[in-house]
Design an enzyme around this catalytic site. Sequence first.
Site, PDB file in Angstrom:
ATOM      1  N   ASP A   1      21.197   5.420  29.516  1.00  0.00           N
ATOM      2  CA  ASP A   1      21.796   3.992  29.242  1.00  0.00           C
ATOM      3  C   ASP A   1      22.107   3.410  30.826  1.00  0.00           C
ATOM      4  O   ASP A   1      21.830   4.459  31.899  1.00  0.00           O
ATOM      5  CB  ASP A   1      23.145   4.012  28.691  1.00  0.00           C
ATOM      6  CG  ASP A   1      23.289   2.262  28.323  1.00  0.00           C
ATOM      7  OD1 ASP A   1      22.630   1.607  28.683  1.00  0.00           O
ATOM      8  OD2 ASP A   1      24.247   2.091  27.425  1.00  0.00           O
TER       9      ASP A   1
HETATM   10  C1  BGC Z   1      24.060  -1.222  27.286  1.00  0.00           C
HETATM   11  C2  BGC Z   1      22.714  -0.977  26.445  1.00  0.00           C
HETATM   12  C3  BGC Z   1      21.772  -2.090  27.214  1.00  0.00           C
HETATM   13  C4  BGC Z   1      21.501  -1.440  28.576  1.00  0.00           C
HETATM   14  C5  BGC Z   1      20.755  -2.477  29.301  1.00  0.00           C
HETATM   15  C6  BGC Z   1      23.864  -1.111  28.707  1.00  0.00           C
HETATM   16  O1  BGC Z   1      25.058  -1.677  29.532  1.00  0.00           O
HETATM   17  O2  BGC Z   1      24.896  -0.309  26.883  1.00  0.00           O
HETATM   18  O3  BGC Z   1      23.066  -1.158  25.176  1.00  0.00           O
HETATM   19  O4  BGC Z   1      20.519  -1.604  26.482  1.00  0.00           O
HETATM   20  O5  BGC Z   1      22.778  -1.952  29.291  1.00  0.00           O
HETATM   21  O6  BGC Z   1      20.819  -3.809  29.250  1.00  0.00           O
END
Ligand code: BGC
Length: 779
Positions: A279
């Site tokens: 993530d």
């Molecule tokens: C979130 C994810 C998301 C990623 C990309 C993160 O902050 O936890 O769910 O897909 O950002 O935007």
Amino acid sequence: MRRPLSLDVAGLGMLGLRQRMSDFIETLLQRMSPAEKIGQLNHPAIGADTTGAGAATADVETRIRRGEVGGISAGLELERLHALQRIAVQESPHGIPLLFTLDVIHGHRTVFPLPLGLACAWDPALVRRTARVAATEAAAAGVALAWAPMLDIARDARWGRAAESPGEDPLISAVFARATVEGFQGSDLAQPDAVMACAKHFAGYGFAESGRDYNLADISPFRMHNVVLPPFKAAVDAGVGTVMVGFHDLAGIPCHGHRELLQGVLREIWGFDGLIVADYTGIAELVNHGVAADAREAALLAFIAGVDIDLISEIYWGHLPALLAAGRIAQGDIDAACRRVLRAKERLGLFAQPFRGLDTRQRDAATLTPAHRQLAREAAAKACVLLKNSGVLPLAREGGAIALIGPLADSRANMQGTWAVSARPEDSVTVLEGMTATAGSRRRILHAKGANIVDDPNLAARLNLFGETFAIDGRSPEVMIAEAVGLAERAEVVVACVGEAKEHSGESSTRSDLGLPGSQRRLLEALHRTGKPLVIVSMSGRPLALEWEDGHADAILHAWFGGSEAGNGIADVLFGAVNPSGKLTMTFPRRAGQCPIHYAEAPTGRPIDKIGVDVPGDREIDRDGRRAFRKFTTACRLEGPHTPLYPFGHGLGYSAFDYGALALEKTIMRGEGDALTASVTVRNTGAVPGEEIVQLYVGDPVASRSRPLRELKAFRKIALAPGEERTVAFRITVADLQFFRAERLAAPERVCEPGLFRIEIGGSSERLASASIEWQADR
Ligand code: BGC
């Protein structure tokens, strides 16, 4: 400029296509340098990313040209994406196309209800159709990989990311997982309207302590396998291309460094061979978690744990080369991770068509079409859950004036809900517009705002972080309420649209109070005092605590955030064009202090019923072998009952459904292969056609582990005309009686233990007919 290795797909022919494709990848791998392979694992920020705090990479063009970048966010103008892809394909060492990724959480430009709302339709076909539309629009905007579905079980309404999840139940979430993956990926990822899906956040992120986002989630292996992991397993079984790792620390080991979770469970036990993605800055955060001394150690931990793609941190790019040179990681493992990236690109057809989805005319033709809007309207209506109705709904299409009051009645941008990153406010229909269009000249709609969503300017600024969705009206609450009351007094009925702002939920948006924010309750109290029938349309990205509202309103329709067509979908329900059929997939507590709360609770040693705590009775044994209990007179929770306000599975409609007795084909099942049918006859006793969601639960009263009182095992959504009845039959197999014993995460044991089981069928987790069956191990 180096010439790319060309893939002549047309010349491959069907026979042996797969083999030749993988030969192509192997040849490519042999030609790549170790640094280029690590470049494929690098997914930096380039300024278009809207979440997290990663610094944008400077001069991304040069970096792509050098082969240092494998993927980037697609949230850019298509011309820019096209230019970057051209550099990757024509100027990078081996011409490997970039993987464009984006959050496509509940639609792309056409926005559907929040996942938590959509799940309340209990309709996998609807989920599949919305995912298909989202994929079509996203793919036409250059997206190859969508960061969805989010499959975190959410049992704590304080947690803002509940909005993105299908709710509290493993089965509902597993069904949602399968339908979304199928809808996104279609039958062939290389088709121009398919995107690769990503099951996230692996795993247990929704169990963050006290609902505070990013917090520790201390989950036992037992609960992981029985509750947290099933939706991910369903996504893997449905062929999901990628899995994203959770930000959190899972019982002492942050998921980005959790080898047992990623390698042991995901790769070895489940056989997942797709991509494991970090993530956003999750690898770098291993340092903040306190399990890595510095970025180099964080890179080592994550890579050894099995994370293939470094999203945003750029520390794989920075440190894997030195770790490789020092012999701390193996070239074979770099090759394997790189191979998975290349295979994903190959499955998406990117080597053959690197510019797929990068044509503005095609994008515009595929976006926000009337058919997409129609589906959004259908979904917005089906996501609504009618929590209470004393008979005031549906509203007649003709009659006296309606006072439409509240800060969400005419709030275009908030209709989209959180995580609608590609949505445009102007595309959404408000409730005022929807009701006005439906009522036409036959009913006057009087409108006043009545209250701000919140009164605190600092909170408003925080809620408007991703673009302003509301401005604080400078008038005092008293003045605004007085204006609304004036309109209510002139009207026949009051419809109050109240709730949260869209960014009250979503990432990093934890609440400790679940009531209506600001002076909205005061507004409702004043409206109630007018004596006019009061219909509340509540909107939020989480369950709210609506105890006062339940006690005073004549009807409550919970509409979540319905997306582009929210206003029309809500109007369809309010005026009865659509008979509401949604049921909650997440429990509504009475108060925030009850959280986490869910229907599948374990029995406890002192089971609590609706009025208090029970204490053991003398020697009575009930028919399920449990000791009987006699009531203790003092309630255990001192401020009110333990029970939820609205339980999982609850939801009303304009019809009424009567359930007959539960009938069992037989009461004893023997051996692994046996099965039996449990059925019930459901009758529509109302005056209008309606849909009912018939739910089957199983309880395991005596087992080697304390098992939940009940677990949802199946459901069926049926449509019945007035007076019509239908027998709904569920086939119960041994799989429905099984559970996981697991002392360690990577050692789950699926068992069925002989003895009694409780079978329950009904229209909500608290309105059930019940019967017992027995399972015997030997035939
Ligand atoms: C979130 C994810 C998301 C990623 C990309 C993160 O902050 O936890 O769910 O897909 O950002 O935007």
